[in-house]
Design an enzyme around this catalytic site. Structure first.
Site, PDB file in Angstrom:
ATOM      1  N   LYS A 186       3.241  -0.472   4.265  1.00  0.00           N
ATOM      2  CA  LYS A 186       4.503   0.016   3.688  1.00  0.00           C
ATOM      3  C   LYS A 186       4.887   1.377   4.296  1.00  0.00           C
ATOM      4  O   LYS A 186       5.246   1.433   5.447  1.00  0.00           O
ATOM      5  CB  LYS A 186       4.389   0.100   2.160  1.00  0.00           C
ATOM      6  CG  LYS A 186       3.711  -1.111   1.510  1.00  0.00           C
ATOM      7  CD  LYS A 186       4.529  -2.370   1.598  1.00  0.00           C
ATOM      8  CE  LYS A 186       3.856  -3.498   0.858  1.00  0.00           C
ATOM      9  NZ  LYS A 186       3.933  -4.798   1.472  1.00  0.00           N
ATOM     10  N   ARG A 213     -16.333  -3.625  16.309  1.00  0.00           N
ATOM     11  CA  ARG A 213     -16.070  -3.948  14.902  1.00  0.00           C
ATOM     12  C   ARG A 213     -16.296  -2.736  13.998  1.00  0.00           C
ATOM     13  O   ARG A 213     -15.743  -2.646  12.912  1.00  0.00           O
ATOM     14  CB  ARG A 213     -16.943  -5.143  14.489  1.00  0.00           C
ATOM     15  CG  ARG A 213     -16.716  -5.641  13.096  1.00  0.00           C
ATOM     16  CD  ARG A 213     -16.914  -7.156  12.976  1.00  0.00           C
ATOM     17  NE  ARG A 213     -18.068  -7.637  13.701  1.00  0.00           N
ATOM     18  CZ  ARG A 213     -19.312  -7.702  13.217  1.00  0.00           C
ATOM     19  NH1 ARG A 213     -19.574  -7.289  11.999  1.00  0.00           N
ATOM     20  NH2 ARG A 213     -20.294  -8.181  13.958  1.00  0.00           N
ATOM     21  N   ASP A 253      -4.443   0.671  -6.853  1.00  0.00           N
ATOM     22  CA  ASP A 253      -3.532   0.337  -5.755  1.00  0.00           C
ATOM     23  C   ASP A 253      -2.508   1.473  -5.704  1.00  0.00           C
ATOM     24  O   ASP A 253      -1.621   1.571  -6.555  1.00  0.00           O
ATOM     25  CB  ASP A 253      -2.866  -1.026  -6.002  1.00  0.00           C
ATOM     26  CG  ASP A 253      -1.993  -1.454  -4.827  1.00  0.00           C
ATOM     27  OD1 ASP A 253      -1.434  -0.569  -4.160  1.00  0.00           O
ATOM     28  OD2 ASP A 253      -1.861  -2.671  -4.596  1.00  0.00           O
ATOM     29  N   TYR A 307       0.229  -6.443  -8.215  1.00  0.00           N
ATOM     30  CA  TYR A 307       0.840  -7.218  -7.123  1.00  0.00           C
ATOM     31  C   TYR A 307       0.377  -8.666  -7.254  1.00  0.00           C
ATOM     32  O   TYR A 307      -0.823  -8.917  -7.492  1.00  0.00           O
ATOM     33  CB  TYR A 307       0.377  -6.568  -5.815  1.00  0.00           C
ATOM     34  CG  TYR A 307       0.796  -7.233  -4.551  1.00  0.00           C
ATOM     35  CD1 TYR A 307       2.135  -7.439  -4.255  1.00  0.00           C
ATOM     36  CD2 TYR A 307      -0.158  -7.640  -3.618  1.00  0.00           C
ATOM     37  CE1 TYR A 307       2.509  -8.037  -3.069  1.00  0.00           C
ATOM     38  CE2 TYR A 307       0.217  -8.223  -2.428  1.00  0.00           C
ATOM     39  CZ  TYR A 307       1.553  -8.431  -2.162  1.00  0.00           C
ATOM     40  OH  TYR A 307       1.922  -9.025  -0.991  1.00  0.00           O
TER      41      TYR A 307
HETATM   42  C1  LIG Z   1       1.632  -2.745  -4.357  1.00  0.00           C
HETATM   43  C2  LIG Z   1       1.208  -3.605  -3.202  1.00  0.00           C
HETATM   44  N1  LIG Z   1      -0.096  -3.710  -2.934  1.00  0.00           N
HETATM   45  C3  LIG Z   1      -0.537  -4.477  -1.911  1.00  0.00           C
HETATM   46  C4  LIG Z   1       0.339  -5.175  -1.129  1.00  0.00           C
HETATM   47  C5  LIG Z   1      -0.196  -6.043  -0.044  1.00  0.00           C
HETATM   48  O1  LIG Z   1       0.012  -5.507   1.209  1.00  0.00           O
HETATM   49  P1  LIG Z   1       0.020  -6.424   2.528  1.00  0.00           P
HETATM   50  O2  LIG Z   1       1.352  -7.101   2.531  1.00  0.00           O
HETATM   51  O3  LIG Z   1      -0.179  -5.453   3.633  1.00  0.00           O
HETATM   52  O4  LIG Z   1      -1.088  -7.398   2.388  1.00  0.00           O
HETATM   53  C6  LIG Z   1       1.705  -5.083  -1.364  1.00  0.00           C
HETATM   54  C7  LIG Z   1       2.662  -5.820  -0.522  1.00  0.00           C
HETATM   55  O5  LIG Z   1       3.817  -6.035  -0.884  1.00  0.00           O
HETATM   56  C8  LIG Z   1       2.149  -4.282  -2.452  1.00  0.00           C
HETATM   57  O6  LIG Z   1       3.463  -4.191  -2.762  1.00  0.00           O
END
Ligand SMILES: Cc1ncc(COP(=O)(O)O)c(C=O)c1O
Length: 397
Positions: free
Chosen positions: A207, A57, A182, A110
């Protein structure tokens, strides 16, 4: 992208201790680590937070290689890993707030980040105030004595507003507030978070780092001041990731620069073409001056990628359906950052529930595109035919 960043993407995380001489650090799987002597076990226990094999872990050499690479590339002290980007966002926040605290959250975050604040944070007695992404220095008026976290996402989800990160971070630090970003759009390389005052840089590595739409992965890189607390609290919340997924993240880093450059070249060509179309009201591409906060993009970013939006002049749902249903290369899908092109549409009414204070400032349908690595002329042909179906559908109403 600066030359040193390009080279870092190739070399980061490849020290002998993790690679054992092979170019790509191999997948090391483990739950149990066994110790031959009491001294070895004691050494591992004391250094368990410091990349010493201790228990699965806590990570294996594969994880340590990726963590080293991410911390070096983004410029922080250490990187915590999560099973997806959403877990990275929620655990970063959870690691630093307690009941009675207050969060300043950008209104263009998001959507699950917003849901987390509205549902989980609220349940824990942590208040959230949403702020306009282009608020700038007026952020100070929203700071409360109990404000613990200022959370940014730049460019904003779907509507693409670029934030003035250094100004916001400077004001937050005056009040001893932790600045979290983010940083997914920038893939950790198009924007240097720590040079602009960010304390914790979060990414959905799902992504561009993974880049092939086949793995979920999250990262949070912290400055020296916050690294230990982030690492230990995330560990306590049981956050861990399969070494196979981490291996693919590490592999994705090596081609990130060339992929991003091609995404950026293709997307700018498509964005410029869209600007010339009569059906299009305006294009929200950070590299174009029709995008809110474009001046901050020019000042603070090293380059672009494939994700942007444009707004149609009208909002006619049947016509939007005609556009979307017949696409050849652009498929409808939520995640982005892979090699393939994607399309999603939002009617302006949907922003009434999505946003509290940010003015979406448009009346037509908003279309978000992810421009992939296909031949860009094929993509433009596909969009041209889509816009012709759209116009024909409006004329037939
Ligand atoms: C800007 C942004 N942050 C976070 C996330 C979340 O990522 P995950 O889909 O890996 O949980 C996304 C997903 O679309 C995103 O576009």
């Amino acid at each position: 992208m600066p030359k040193d960043k390009q080279t870092q993407l190739i070399t980061a995380g490849r020290k002998q201790k993790w690679t054992k001489g092979v170019v790509n650090p191999p997948v090391q799987r483990a739950s149990t680590i066994v110790f031959e002597t009491v001294a070895d076990k004691r050494h591992a226990t004391i250094n368990r937070g410091n990349k010493e094999l201790f228990y699965g872990r806590r990570g294996t050499h594969t994880h340590f290689a990726f963590q080293d690479a991410m911390a070096e590339i983004e410029g922080g002290a250490g990187c915590a890993l999560y099973p997806c980007g959403t877990a990275a966002v929620t655990n970063a926040i959870l690691s630093f707030v307690e009941t009675g605290d207050h969060i300043l959250m950008v209104d263009t975050c998001y959507e699950p980040t917003r849901d987390f604040c509205d549902k989980i944070m609220k349940k824990m007695g942590v208040d959230t105030t949403y702020y306009d992404p282009v608020i700038g220095k007026d952020i100070e008026s929203l700071i409360q004595p109990n404000t613990k976290v200022l959370f940014l996402e730049s460019p904003g989800s779907i509507t693409m507003e670029v934030q003035d990160v250094p100004t916001l971070a400077k004001i937050a630090h005056k009040h001893d507030i932790i600045v979290m970003l983010d940083n997914t759009w920038a893939a950790g390389v198009l924007f240097n978070p720590f040079e602009h005052g960010v304390d914790i840089s979060i990414q959905a590595a799902t992504k561009y780092i993974i880049g092939h739409s086949d793995v979920m992965l999250g990262t949070a890189v912290a400055s020296e001041k916050y690294w230990e607390q982030l690492r230990e609290q995330s560990y306590l919340m049981g956050q861990c990731v399969s070494p196979d997924d981490v291996y693919l993240g590490l592999r994705g880093l090596r081609t990130l620069d060339v992929r991003l450059r091609q995404h950026a070249e293709n997307s700018l060509k498509v964005a410029n073409w869209l600007q010339s179309r009569p059906e299009v009201d305006h294009v929200r591409h950070p590299a174009l001056d029709t995008c809110l906060g474009h001046e901050f993009f020019k000042r603070d970013f090293n380059g672009g990628n494939g994700l942007f939006s444009f707004v149609l002049k009208n909002s006619v749902p049947q016509a939007t359906t005609a556009l979307l249903d017949g696409m050849t290369h652009f498929k409808m899908g939520y995640s982005w950052g892979g090699f393939e092109s994607l399309i999603l549409a939002n009617e302006p009414n949907s922003f009434k529930t999505l946003r509290r204070v940010a003015n979406p400032n448009f009346n037509g349908t908003l279309v978000r595109l992810h421009i992939g690595l296909e031949n860009v002329d094929d993509l433009i042909d596909d969009l041209e035919q889509g816009l012709e179906r759209y116009t024909a559908s409006i004329q037939n109403q």
